[in-house]
Design a protein around this motif. Sequence first.
Motif, PDB file in Angstrom:
ATOM      1  N   GLY A  90       1.002  -1.219  -0.029  1.00  0.00           N
ATOM      2  CA  GLY A  90       0.019   0.102  -0.148  1.00  0.00           C
ATOM      3  C   GLY A  90       0.952   1.275   0.048  1.00  0.00           C
ATOM      4  O   GLY A  90       2.110   1.129   0.035  1.00  0.00           O
ATOM      5  N   PRO A  91       0.148   2.411  -0.076  1.00  0.00           N
ATOM      6  CA  PRO A  91       0.915   3.652  -0.031  1.00  0.00           C
ATOM      7  C   PRO A  91       1.742   3.873   0.936  1.00  0.00           C
ATOM      8  O   PRO A  91       2.686   4.820   0.974  1.00  0.00           O
ATOM      9  CB  PRO A  91       0.027   4.632  -0.464  1.00  0.00           C
ATOM     10  CG  PRO A  91      -1.348   3.874  -0.886  1.00  0.00           C
ATOM     11  CD  PRO A  91      -1.309   2.660  -0.276  1.00  0.00           C
ATOM     12  N   GLU A  92       1.389   3.532   2.240  1.00  0.00           N
ATOM     13  CA  GLU A  92       2.055   4.203   3.194  1.00  0.00           C
ATOM     14  C   GLU A  92       2.222   3.106   4.516  1.00  0.00           C
ATOM     15  O   GLU A  92       1.218   2.228   4.707  1.00  0.00           O
ATOM     16  CB  GLU A  92       1.347   5.189   4.057  1.00  0.00           C
ATOM     17  CG  GLU A  92       1.818   6.136   5.120  1.00  0.00           C
ATOM     18  CD  GLU A  92       0.733   7.059   5.643  1.00  0.00           C
ATOM     19  OE1 GLU A  92       1.202   7.578   6.639  1.00  0.00           O
ATOM     20  OE2 GLU A  92      -0.071   7.285   4.891  1.00  0.00           O
ATOM     21  N   PRO A  93       3.383   2.867   5.234  1.00  0.00           N
ATOM     22  CA  PRO A  93       3.573   1.732   6.167  1.00  0.00           C
ATOM     23  C   PRO A  93       3.135   2.610   7.698  1.00  0.00           C
ATOM     24  O   PRO A  93       2.893   3.670   7.770  1.00  0.00           O
ATOM     25  CB  PRO A  93       5.036   1.649   6.337  1.00  0.00           C
ATOM     26  CG  PRO A  93       5.833   3.205   5.697  1.00  0.00           C
ATOM     27  CD  PRO A  93       4.845   3.714   4.886  1.00  0.00           C
ATOM     28  N   LEU A  94       2.762   1.746   8.518  1.00  0.00           N
ATOM     29  CA  LEU A  94       2.486   1.982   9.832  1.00  0.00           C
ATOM     30  C   LEU A  94       2.848   0.737  10.685  1.00  0.00           C
ATOM     31  O   LEU A  94       2.773  -0.398  10.146  1.00  0.00           O
ATOM     32  CB  LEU A  94       1.070   2.397   9.808  1.00  0.00           C
ATOM     33  CG  LEU A  94      -0.342   1.640   9.807  1.00  0.00           C
ATOM     34  CD1 LEU A  94      -1.682   1.941  10.100  1.00  0.00           C
ATOM     35  CD2 LEU A  94      -0.254   0.845   8.493  1.00  0.00           C
TER      36      LEU A  94
END
Length: 299
Positions: free
Chosen positions: A212-216
């Motif tokens: 996806g566009p962004e890690p967390l």
Amino acid sequence: MHILLTGATGFIGQTLHAALRAAGHQVHAGVSPRSAQAKLQPDQVPMDFARDTTPEAWLPRLQGMDAVVNAVGVLRDSPARPIDAVHQHTPCALFQACAQAGVRRVVQISALGIDGSATRYARTKLAAEACLRSLSDAGQIDPVILRPSVVFGKGGDSSALFMTLARLPVVVFPAPMLTARIQPVSVHDLAAAVVALLGPALQRTGTVACTGPEPLRMADFVASLRQQQGHGPALVMRLPLPLTRLSARLGDLLPASVPWCSESLALLDSDNVSDPAEFERLLGRPGVHYSRLVAGAWG
């Protein structure tokens, strides 16, 4: 194209099957011997990844095929689905059979975060990748290895676990879930990438990280899933590491479909993130952001 899709009845495989058919391909869907005990559908092909460990077992199934997509995978070892056979020996036999049969296009669904991991899951996945690369280096096949981060969608065991945790007003997280970073990817985006690789990006080879566009952090992802369902923040508590290890060992005793076990705990030792640029080029757009996955991949 005529495409042999292994693991067609699994979580990822079912979505791939639908996407490939929608793109106009003729999909020959691999099913396990247990599924094959029922009456086979015209597009189904019986196969056993626990036992079909020689190229000779695969050559008859490859007649008339233009491409192979391997979506078979297990998280841990079991008598019915031994991980060494399922991830390494049988895929290598299939890839060697592709080289012998002249089926050049192979798409392998692998996993992100396996480099440097000592788990059997990682070692066997890497062994299959090495087999593909050796055949590619010899000019015998044109493979693409897709390495997705955590794949989210309806029907996934880990997705169901995340959604269950997201509904709890009080949640106790195993310690590594509060620090390990992931980059969740929609199962539909992963399927769209496979469709592209069998169409507009047919000449693309090598390895692609699918994220996806962004890690967390994993715990923050659960909190986002909770927010997407209209719930307020949960009370979060940390499970001490000794109890975390104990809970994983208890998970080892549960059916293989349960995603929490010692193997999954060990996989949390490394982040599961990557640059999404190459994946987005395949898609022709950004992937679904984690903050929209409930509507985009679960609903």
